[in-house]
Scaffold this motif. Structure first.
Motif, short mmCIF file in Angstrom:
data_model
loop_
_atom_site.label_atom_id
_atom_site.label_comp_id
_atom_site.label_asym_id
_atom_site.label_seq_id
_atom_site.Cartn_x
_atom_site.Cartn_y
_atom_site.Cartn_z
N PRO A 159 0.84 -1.21 0.00
CA PRO A 159 0.00 0.00 0.00
C PRO A 159 0.87 1.25 0.00
CG PRO A 159 0.08 -0.96 2.20
CD PRO A 159 0.80 -1.92 1.30
N THR A 160 1.37 1.59 -1.18
CA THR A 160 2.34 2.68 -1.32
C THR A 160 1.65 4.01 -1.58
OG1 THR A 160 3.98 1.16 -2.22
CG2 THR A 160 4.32 3.48 -2.65
N ASP A 161 2.04 5.01 -0.83
CA ASP A 161 1.56 6.37 -1.05
C ASP A 161 2.51 7.04 -2.05
OD1 ASP A 161 0.87 9.05 -0.99
OD2 ASP A 161 0.49 9.10 1.16
N ALA A 163 2.26 9.67 -3.91
CA ALA A 163 2.43 11.12 -3.78
C ALA A 163 3.45 11.47 -2.70
CB ALA A 163 1.08 11.78 -3.46
N GLU A 164 3.40 10.72 -1.59
CA GLU A 164 4.35 10.96 -0.50
C GLU A 164 5.77 10.60 -0.94
OE1 GLU A 164 5.78 12.22 3.08
OE2 GLU A 164 3.77 12.47 2.24
N LEU A 165 5.92 9.50 -1.69
CA LEU A 165 7.24 9.14 -2.22
C LEU A 165 7.78 10.26 -3.11
CD1 LEU A 165 7.16 5.35 -3.22
CD2 LEU A 165 8.27 6.41 -1.24
N GLY A 166 6.91 10.79 -3.96
CA GLY A 166 7.32 11.87 -4.84
C GLY A 166 7.75 13.11 -4.08
N ARG A 167 7.01 13.43 -3.03
CA ARG A 167 7.40 14.59 -2.21
C ARG A 167 8.75 14.36 -1.53
NH1 ARG A 167 1.73 14.84 -1.32
NH2 ARG A 167 1.87 13.40 0.46
N GLY A 168 9.01 13.12 -1.13
CA GLY A 168 10.29 12.81 -0.51
C GLY A 168 11.46 12.99 -1.47
N VAL A 169 11.22 12.71 -2.74
CA VAL A 169 12.26 12.89 -3.76
C VAL A 169 12.51 14.38 -4.01
CG1 VAL A 169 12.86 12.55 -6.20
CG2 VAL A 169 11.79 10.69 -4.90
N LEU A 170 11.44 15.14 -4.11
CA LEU A 170 11.54 16.55 -4.49
C LEU A 170 11.93 17.45 -3.32
CD1 LEU A 170 8.42 16.81 -6.82
CD2 LEU A 170 10.82 16.58 -7.48
N ARG A 171 11.64 17.01 -2.08
CA ARG A 171 11.95 17.83 -0.91
C ARG A 171 12.76 17.01 0.10
NH1 ARG A 171 6.37 19.55 -1.28
NH2 ARG A 171 5.88 18.37 0.61
N PRO A 172 14.03 16.71 -0.23
CA PRO A 172 14.83 15.90 0.69
C PRO A 172 15.12 16.64 1.99
CG PRO A 172 16.19 16.78 -1.08
CD PRO A 172 14.77 17.10 -1.43
N GLY A 173 15.23 15.87 3.07
CA GLY A 173 15.55 16.45 4.38
C GLY A 173 16.32 15.45 5.21
N ASP A 174 16.74 15.90 6.39
CA ASP A 174 17.57 15.04 7.23
C ASP A 174 16.75 14.09 8.10
OD1 ASP A 174 16.52 16.78 9.08
OD2 ASP A 174 18.44 17.21 10.06
N GLY A 175 15.42 14.17 8.02
CA GLY A 175 14.57 13.24 8.78
C GLY A 175 14.75 13.35 10.28
N GLY A 231 20.73 1.13 -11.53
CA GLY A 231 20.20 2.26 -10.78
C GLY A 231 18.74 2.08 -10.41
N PHE A 232 17.96 1.51 -11.33
CA PHE A 232 16.54 1.26 -11.07
C PHE A 232 16.37 0.27 -9.92
CE2 PHE A 232 12.97 -1.68 -11.84
CZ PHE A 232 11.91 -0.79 -11.67
N LEU A 233 17.17 -0.80 -9.91
CA LEU A 233 17.07 -1.79 -8.83
C LEU A 233 17.45 -1.16 -7.48
CD1 LEU A 233 18.60 -4.95 -10.56
CD2 LEU A 233 16.18 -4.42 -10.18
N ALA A 234 18.49 -0.31 -7.49
CA ALA A 234 18.88 0.36 -6.25
C ALA A 234 17.79 1.31 -5.77
CB ALA A 234 20.20 1.11 -6.47
N LEU A 235 17.15 1.99 -6.72
CA LEU A 235 16.06 2.89 -6.34
C LEU A 235 14.89 2.11 -5.73
CD1 LEU A 235 15.03 5.82 -6.38
CD2 LEU A 235 14.05 5.35 -8.64
N ALA A 236 14.63 0.91 -6.27
CA ALA A 236 13.57 0.07 -5.70
C ALA A 236 13.90 -0.33 -4.27
CB ALA A 236 13.38 -1.18 -6.57
N LEU A 237 15.18 -0.58 -3.98
CA LEU A 237 15.59 -0.89 -2.61
C LEU A 237 15.31 0.28 -1.68
CD1 LEU A 237 19.00 -2.62 -3.37
CD2 LEU A 237 17.12 -3.70 -2.15
N ILE A 238 15.65 1.49 -2.12
CA ILE A 238 15.39 2.67 -1.30
C ILE A 238 13.89 2.86 -1.08
CG2 ILE A 238 15.49 5.20 -1.26
CD1 ILE A 238 18.15 5.10 -2.58
N ALA A 239 13.12 2.71 -2.15
CA ALA A 239 11.68 2.99 -2.06
C ALA A 239 10.97 1.99 -1.17
CB ALA A 239 11.07 2.98 -3.46
N THR A 240 11.29 0.69 -1.29
CA THR A 240 10.62 -0.29 -0.44
C THR A 240 11.02 -0.13 1.02
OG1 THR A 240 12.34 -1.91 -1.03
CG2 THR A 240 10.26 -2.03 -2.23
N ALA A 241 12.28 0.23 1.26
CA ALA A 241 12.70 0.51 2.64
C ALA A 241 11.97 1.73 3.18
CB ALA A 241 14.21 0.73 2.70
N THR A 242 11.72 2.71 2.33
CA THR A 242 10.98 3.90 2.73
C THR A 242 9.55 3.54 3.15
OG1 THR A 242 12.26 5.33 1.25
CG2 THR A 242 10.10 6.14 1.94
N VAL A 243 8.92 2.66 2.39
CA VAL A 243 7.52 2.30 2.64
C VAL A 243 7.37 1.43 3.87
CG1 VAL A 243 5.56 1.00 1.70
CG2 VAL A 243 6.84 2.56 0.24
#
Length: 408
Positions: A159-161, A163-175, A231-243
């Motif tokens: 259940p991936t959001d 829009a939230e993933l996109g905002r995370g890409v466009l507005r990076p922060g230190d969390g 690069g796509f596979l690495a991005l998938a690792l980041i995204a699934t860890a994010t979710v």
């Protein structure tokens, strides 16, 4: 057919640079701790490595010689020796980390302690390097590494959001974890995408496959297929860890945790596919780093080298291969944690990056070797800008590692 072969060489090279044990750890840690805030690092790494891998492949195709072979001739024995020593140190450390990744993948699949698998992994890597043909090796392990596409499939299944993933890409922060830790993870992730041995392996592999100037289109297709796939596979690792991991506040410290998102999505089946992918990419990267260590030494000293050459005719090349694998096994048998070793390896890798990429840019502009196939204006501009980024990462790596305690 040559275009297909070039593509598999690019995929194997990208597996070794984007989704080896270094990126399995760095990408998952980035997603778990900072969400999508480091996606830009992957994009930067893909663009830069594509530019320099194209240069390395073109050098091999036009001159018929691998990059390291020309570095000594172009820059002199002393500079090349410094390059050799630095790259060999990093490559052996990386080889040890990859063998540790193979052992961890086997532990994940069998439950048997990973130290039991370390000598088995070392023996298996050496046997493949000794006996398996280069093209078969790159096809089997390069393509098997694509099993990690299960992370991309899991991202769609969960259940991936978006829009939230996109905002995370466009507005990076230190969390909330501090900018020091953010930038340390950025440097580590960057180093994992542009590993020093990567372009040397790609260039030497092109010589192994006997590319010529007529194969430049195939060489470029290999770069433009393989590295973006990595690069796509690495991005998938980041995204699934994010979710999955980021909301739970999990900090990745083991390969089991890297696999958590696909286990959540697909259960035991997901774990099995992930274990296959982990094994393929770490084993493939171990092959790549083992060969890179031997390639660099043989090319510097002018020895006969290559998997196309019978072992007895390239005895010193194969001796370096064997010694490198043994050193990797011995490092792991000290019981150093493979994930911790990977973190230190990425720091050292970042430090020596300029020694790898500056010589490539120099040779790619030398008409003595390339004639009218030297870099164009725009490629030189891209190469120079990327080199500045590499120097910045190299300078920042150690201070960030010390001040943040390896990003912790």
């Amino acid at each position: 057919m040559r275009r297909l072969l070039a593509g598999t060489l690019g995929i194997l090279s990208a597996v070794g640079g984007f989704v080896d044990i270094g990126d399995l750890v760095a990408a998952s840690q980035a997603g778990a701790r900072f969400g999508m805030a480091h996606a830009w690092v992957l994009l930067l790494g893909v663009v830069g490595i594509c530019a320099y891998a194209e240069m390395a492949g073109r050098i091999a195709a036009v001159s018929g010689r691998a990059v390291f072979d020309l570095v000594r001739e172009r820059l002199g024995a002393r500079v090349a020796l410094l390059n050799l020593l630095a790259s060999y140190l990093v490559t052996v450390l990386t080889l040890a980390a990859e063998l540790g990744g193979v052992a961890l993948a086997l532990r994940l699949a069998t439950g048997v302690p990973y130290l039991v698998w370390v000598p088995v992994a070392g023996l298996a890597v050496w046997l493949v390097l000794w006996r398996m043909r280069f093209q078969l090796m790159e096809r089997v392990f390069g393509l098997a590494g694509l099993a990690l596409v299960v992370f991309a499939v899991a991202l769609w299944w969960l259940p991936t959001d978006w829009a939230e993933l996109g905002r995370g890409v466009l507005r990076p922060g230190d969390g909330g974890q501090g900018w020091g830790a953010y930038w340390f993870v950025a440097v580590a992730l960057f180093a994992s995408t542009v590993s020093p041995y990567e372009v040397f392996f790609f260039s030497s592999g092109a010589v192994e496959e006997r590319w010529s100037a007529a194969d430049l289109a195939a060489a470029r297709s290999g770069v433009l297929i393989g590295f973006p796939v990595g690069g796509f596979l690495a991005l998938a690792l980041i995204a699934t860890a994010t979710v999955v991991l980021h909301p739970a506040g999990v900090s990745v410290t083991s390969l089991d945790q890297v696999a958590t998102p696909v286990v959540v999505a697909f259960g035991a089946v997901g774990l099995a596919v992930a274990a296959i992918g982990f094994f393929a990419v770490t084993f493939g990267a171990a092959l790549e780093t083992g060969l890179s260590a031997a390639y660099a030494a043989a090319q510097y000293f002018g020895w006969q080298w290559g998997k196309r050459v019978r072992p007895r005719e390239a005895a010193r090349f194969h001796t370096v291969l064997l010694v490198s694998v043994l050193l990797g096994v011995l490092v792991l048998l000290t019981t150093v944690d493979p994930v911790t070793l990977t973190e230190y390896m990425l720091v050292v890798s970042a430090v020596v990056l300029p020694l790898t990429y500056l010589p490539i840019l120099v040779v790619a502009n030398d008409r003595t070797y390339l004639g009218d196939r030297v870099n164009g204006r725009w490629l030189n501009l891209l190469g120079a800008v990327f080199l500045l980024v590499i120097v910045a990462a190299s300078v920042a790596a150690v201070p960030l590692a010390i001040t943040t305690g390896l990003g912790r």
